[in-house]
Design a protein around this motif. Structure first.
Motif, mmCIF file in Angstrom:
data_model
loop_
_atom_site.group_PDB
_atom_site.id
_atom_site.type_symbol
_atom_site.label_atom_id
_atom_site.label_comp_id
_atom_site.label_asym_id
_atom_site.label_seq_id
_atom_site.Cartn_x
_atom_site.Cartn_y
_atom_site.Cartn_z
ATOM 1 N N SER A 17 -8.126 2.585 -1.766
ATOM 2 C CA SER A 17 -7.198 2.084 -2.546
ATOM 3 C C SER A 17 -7.527 2.400 -3.985
ATOM 4 O O SER A 17 -6.982 2.910 -4.872
ATOM 5 C CB SER A 17 -6.911 0.617 -2.543
ATOM 6 N N ARG B 23 0.865 -1.284 0.000
ATOM 7 C CA ARG B 23 -0.150 -0.001 -0.040
ATOM 8 C C ARG B 23 0.911 1.190 0.049
ATOM 9 O O ARG B 23 0.300 2.435 0.037
ATOM 10 C CB ARG B 23 -0.885 -0.025 1.197
ATOM 11 N N GLU C 191 -13.882 0.215 3.482
ATOM 12 C CA GLU C 191 -13.280 1.443 3.516
ATOM 13 C C GLU C 191 -11.852 1.546 2.930
ATOM 14 O O GLU C 191 -11.467 2.386 2.339
ATOM 15 C CB GLU C 191 -13.294 1.900 4.770
ATOM 16 N N ARG C 192 -11.134 0.463 3.441
ATOM 17 C CA ARG C 192 -9.715 0.333 2.855
ATOM 18 C C ARG C 192 -9.815 0.025 1.514
ATOM 19 O O ARG C 192 -8.900 0.648 0.604
ATOM 20 C CB ARG C 192 -8.948 -0.809 3.615
ATOM 21 N N GLU D 178 -11.451 -7.749 1.853
ATOM 22 C CA GLU D 178 -10.746 -6.667 2.584
ATOM 23 C C GLU D 178 -12.094 -5.665 2.958
ATOM 24 O O GLU D 178 -12.837 -5.305 2.372
ATOM 25 C CB GLU D 178 -9.957 -5.962 1.674
ATOM 26 N N GLU D 179 -11.486 -5.199 4.232
ATOM 27 C CA GLU D 179 -12.484 -3.916 4.977
ATOM 28 C C GLU D 179 -13.107 -2.987 3.689
ATOM 29 O O GLU D 179 -12.068 -2.452 3.026
ATOM 30 C CB GLU D 179 -12.125 -3.335 5.919
#
Length: 206
Positions: free
Chosen positions: A199, A37, A194-195, A191-192
């Motif tokens: 991205s 990331r 918000e994350r 994956e969560e």
């Protein structure tokens, strides 16, 4: 039993071994969570991701090659049409992401590349991805698919089942590429939200 009490010659060795363990765990954490990331491609060793001489056929009538990744931001996911859970779940996530991104996500291209070319023809993939607008299926000969799997550093292995049938074990991450065709991070399976959205927005703004 070895004596590791104070003054023992083994005591410094024990401390050194513990230090190595701590460093190893720290390094693992970096490569798993920070490097993908950070945008620092060289640090993660991923500068060559997607680079190769593979030539595959896409469900939109185009050819999928290394050059395809250039021009617009792209998300690339490897799977197969007989996948029981990971692939349909990921396609559902993609549909949800697209809905939230709205007009801002119009430039994002999503490619679903098969790891099972023996069963996944272009026609089969076209029907499989048809319910998610904008997703392009990609297939080809086993040899060309193998080249793509190697180029994207994807894990894929045939898993035999009873009755002579088989499934496919494969990587479940979504790989992101910027408009220059360079690796720009990943989105993990489930994956969560918000994350994942952060991205994607970062990718579209790059």
């Amino acid at each position: 039993m070895a004596d590791i009490r104070k003054g023992s010659p083994l005591r410094p060795v024990r401390y050194a071994l513990w230090a190595l363990v701590v460093l190893a765990l720290a390094g693992l954490g970096w490569f798993q969570f920070v490097a993908p990331r950070s945008g620092t491609i060289a640090d993660a060793g991923t500068a060559s991701l997607g680079r190769g001489d593979y030539r595959l056929a896409a469900t939109d009538g185009t050819e999928f090659t290394q050059a395809t990744l250039k021009g617009q931001p792209s998300a690339v996911f490897f799977g197969f049409t007989h996948c029981p859970d990971v692939c349909p779940t990921t396609l559902g996530d993609v549909a949800s992401w697209q809905e939230e991104l709205g007009e801002a996500g119009k430039d994002l291209r999503v490619f679903f590349v098969t790891v099972d070319p023996e069963r996944d023809t272009v026609e089969a993939l076209r029907e499989y991805v048809s319910w998610v607008p904008g997703v392009v299926g990609v297939s080809g000969t086993p040899e060309e698919v193998a080249k793509a799997i190697k180029a994207f550093r994807i894990y894929a292995r045939k898993s035999p089942q009873e009755g002579g049938d088989y499934s496919m074990d494969h990587s479940s991450t979504m790989l992101l590429f910027d408009a220059n065709g360079d690796y720009a991070g990943l989105i993990g399976y489930q994956e969560e939200r918000e994350r994942a959205m952060a991205s994607l927005r970062r990718l579209l703004e790059s």
